[in-house]
Design an enzyme around this catalytic site. Structure first.
Site, mmCIF file in Angstrom:
data_model
loop_
_atom_site.group_PDB
_atom_site.id
_atom_site.type_symbol
_atom_site.label_atom_id
_atom_site.label_comp_id
_atom_site.label_asym_id
_atom_site.label_seq_id
_atom_site.Cartn_x
_atom_site.Cartn_y
_atom_site.Cartn_z
ATOM 1 N N GLY A 108 2.934 -1.281 4.298
ATOM 2 C CA GLY A 108 2.932 0.153 3.986
ATOM 3 C C GLY A 108 4.341 0.628 3.691
ATOM 4 O O GLY A 108 4.851 0.521 2.575
ATOM 5 N N GLY A 109 5.014 1.161 4.719
ATOM 6 C CA GLY A 109 6.313 1.814 4.550
ATOM 7 C C GLY A 109 7.317 1.013 3.726
ATOM 8 O O GLY A 109 7.966 1.553 2.820
ATOM 9 N N GLU B 123 -6.603 4.057 8.218
ATOM 10 C CA GLU B 123 -6.508 5.500 7.930
ATOM 11 C C GLU B 123 -7.807 6.009 7.310
ATOM 12 O O GLU B 123 -8.198 7.161 7.524
ATOM 13 C CB GLU B 123 -5.296 5.763 7.021
ATOM 14 C CG GLU B 123 -4.000 5.574 7.801
ATOM 15 C CD GLU B 123 -2.810 5.149 6.965
ATOM 16 O OE1 GLU B 123 -2.835 5.289 5.735
ATOM 17 O OE2 GLU B 123 -1.831 4.655 7.560
ATOM 18 N N ASN C 172 0.860 -1.186 0.000
ATOM 19 C CA ASN C 172 0.000 0.000 0.000
ATOM 20 C C ASN C 172 0.898 1.237 0.000
ATOM 21 O O ASN C 172 1.483 1.577 1.021
ATOM 22 C CB ASN C 172 -0.883 -0.049 1.258
ATOM 23 C CG ASN C 172 -1.706 1.206 1.426
ATOM 24 O OD1 ASN C 172 -1.805 2.043 0.528
ATOM 25 N ND2 ASN C 172 -2.321 1.340 2.597
ATOM 26 N N TRP C 173 0.985 1.875 -1.164
ATOM 27 C CA TRP C 173 1.898 3.023 -1.291
ATOM 28 C C TRP C 173 1.318 4.292 -0.653
ATOM 29 O O TRP C 173 2.017 5.293 -0.552
ATOM 30 C CB TRP C 173 2.187 3.306 -2.769
ATOM 31 C CG TRP C 173 2.898 2.206 -3.501
ATOM 32 C CD1 TRP C 173 3.268 0.976 -3.004
ATOM 33 C CD2 TRP C 173 3.326 2.231 -4.862
ATOM 34 N NE1 TRP C 173 3.892 0.244 -3.982
ATOM 35 C CE2 TRP C 173 3.948 0.983 -5.129
ATOM 36 C CE3 TRP C 173 3.244 3.181 -5.893
ATOM 37 C CZ2 TRP C 173 4.482 0.673 -6.386
ATOM 38 C CZ3 TRP C 173 3.771 2.866 -7.133
ATOM 39 C CH2 TRP C 173 4.389 1.629 -7.372
ATOM 40 N N LYS C 174 0.056 4.253 -0.303
ATOM 41 C CA LYS C 174 -0.620 5.430 0.295
ATOM 42 C C LYS C 174 -0.434 6.651 -0.601
ATOM 43 O O LYS C 174 -0.360 6.517 -1.823
ATOM 44 C CB LYS C 174 -0.135 5.660 1.728
ATOM 45 C CG LYS C 174 -0.193 4.387 2.564
ATOM 46 C CD LYS C 174 0.032 4.626 4.024
ATOM 47 C CE LYS C 174 0.062 3.278 4.733
ATOM 48 N NZ LYS C 174 0.174 3.415 6.170
ATOM 49 N N HIS D 260 -9.162 0.455 5.287
ATOM 50 C CA HIS D 260 -7.865 0.689 5.944
ATOM 51 C C HIS D 260 -8.089 1.586 7.156
ATOM 52 O O HIS D 260 -8.944 2.480 7.141
ATOM 53 C CB HIS D 260 -6.892 1.347 4.955
ATOM 54 C CG HIS D 260 -5.493 1.383 5.472
ATOM 55 N ND1 HIS D 260 -5.069 2.341 6.373
ATOM 56 C CD2 HIS D 260 -4.430 0.568 5.258
ATOM 57 C CE1 HIS D 260 -3.801 2.106 6.673
ATOM 58 N NE2 HIS D 260 -3.389 1.047 6.011
ATOM 59 N N GLU E 9 -4.792 -5.704 10.660
ATOM 60 C CA GLU E 9 -3.754 -4.690 10.871
ATOM 61 C C GLU E 9 -3.984 -3.991 12.214
ATOM 62 O O GLU E 9 -4.779 -3.036 12.293
ATOM 63 C CB GLU E 9 -3.820 -3.639 9.763
ATOM 64 C CG GLU E 9 -3.615 -4.190 8.374
ATOM 65 C CD GLU E 9 -3.119 -3.095 7.440
ATOM 66 O OE1 GLU E 9 -1.996 -3.233 6.940
ATOM 67 O OE2 GLU E 9 -3.833 -2.103 7.248
ATOM 68 N N SER F 280 3.969 -2.731 10.184
ATOM 69 C CA SER F 280 5.437 -2.726 10.268
ATOM 70 C C SER F 280 6.065 -4.053 9.833
ATOM 71 O O SER F 280 7.017 -4.521 10.460
ATOM 72 C CB SER F 280 5.891 -2.316 11.667
ATOM 73 O OG SER F 280 5.448 -0.998 11.947
ATOM 74 N N GLY G 162 2.885 1.710 10.808
ATOM 75 C CA GLY G 162 3.783 2.850 10.650
ATOM 76 C C GLY G 162 4.503 3.239 11.920
ATOM 77 O O GLY G 162 5.086 4.314 12.007
HETATM 78 C C1 PEP Z 1 -0.429 -0.193 6.272
HETATM 79 O O1 PEP Z 1 -0.522 0.992 6.085
HETATM 80 O O2 PEP Z 1 -1.324 -0.958 5.876
HETATM 81 C C2 PEP Z 1 0.734 -0.683 6.973
HETATM 82 C C3 PEP Z 1 0.709 -1.906 7.427
HETATM 83 O O3 PEP Z 1 1.778 0.203 7.121
HETATM 84 P P1 PEP Z 1 3.245 -0.135 7.711
HETATM 85 O O4 PEP Z 1 3.705 -1.392 7.008
HETATM 86 O O5 PEP Z 1 4.068 1.048 7.353
HETATM 87 O O6 PEP Z 1 3.089 -0.356 9.158
#
Ligand code: PEP
Length: 252
Positions: free
Chosen positions: A236-237, A100, A9-11, A98, A170, A215, A176
């Site tokens: 994500g990251g 967010e 997920n590049w957001k 998600h 999640e 993470s 994050g």
């Molecule tokens: C996400 O945004 O779905 C996520 C899991 O982010 P991260 O891997 O950065 O924790």
């Protein structure tokens, strides 16, 4: 059969050129280095969906997904993106719910249930996200909290539709933050969620891919993905760095 999936997920990150570079690099790395049957799904910002779809063409284990969609077909919803638009780019997955979106855009369970249905009606695959905030985890009510998210978001579906759903657990406290759920914590929750899904959908839940997100990094992916109910990850990251993401894909 449960499919192994790692979705990135590049957001709201990357320019067009950067998105092309990232997608090309990671697709090439996975083509050269990954020998398994799992699927890598790239979820870029919506303006780049078509470009990334073109770069992924002909790659059997690469999918492309959107990060959100609107629940209506079309119309006066400025700034929104419909499922038919997503489909027309060639993308086949849509992340729904998600944390967010739930937190910053006030998306509630009732709306997310509509979005899941819309995605399925369009013939796309929803990646349905669930997960508890830190306070709920600390209160000990996390399993019930996440089960309720699944009941409210998915239990209106027919068996046929539910077969196409991917679930992503999640924990919000791990997104994050650099804090990852331990593989024991992930396994415990995934197992509980699968049992809960079975109360409504029976044996189909054995074939549901349940991804872990929060993470995930190259150095913890293999441990997380080794657990029996963890079928891959939503990342994500680390999905913004081609080398890191390819290494995570190689761990499924
Ligand atoms: C996400 O945004 O779905 C996520 C899991 O982010 P991260 O891997 O950065 O924790």
């Amino acid at each position: 059969m449960r499919q192994k999936i790692v979705a990135g997920n590049w957001k709201m990150n990357k320019s067009l050129t950067e998105a092309q570079t990232l997608a090309s690099e990671v697709i090439n790395m996975v083509k050269d280095e990954y020998r398994g049957n799992g699927v890598m799904v790239l979820c870029p910002p919506s303006p780049f969906l078509g470009v990334v779809v073109n770069l992924a063409k002909g790659q059997p284990n690469v999918g492309v997904g959107a990060q959100n969609c609107h629940e209506k077909d079309s119309g006066a919803y400025t700034g929104e993106i419909s499922t038919s638009m997503i489909k027309s780019t060639g993308a086949t997955y849509v992340i729904i719910g998600h944390s967010e979106r739930r937190e910053f855009f006030n998306e509630n369970d009732a709306l997310l249930a509509q979005k899941v249905s819309k995605v399925l009606d369009e013939g796309l695959t929803p990646i349905f996200c669930c997960g508890e905030p830190l306070g709920i985890r600390e209160s000990g009510n996390h399993i019930k909290f996440v089960k309720d998210q699944l009941s409210n978001g998915l239990f209106h579906l027919s068996d046929e539709d539910f077969k196409k759903v991917v679930v992503a657990y999640e924990p919000i406290w791990a997104i994050g933050t650099g804090k990852t759920a331990s593989s024991d914590q992930a396994q415990e929750m995934h197992h509980e969620l699968r049992l809960h899904l079975a109360t409504k959908f029976g044996d189909i839940s054995n074939d549901t891919s349940v991804l872990y997100g929060g993470s995930v990094k190259p150095d913890n992916a293999a441990d997380l993905f080794s657990r029996p109910d963890v079928d891959g990850g939503l990342v994500g990251g680390a999905s913004l760095k081609s080398r890191d993401f390819a290494d995570i894909v190689k761990a499924i």
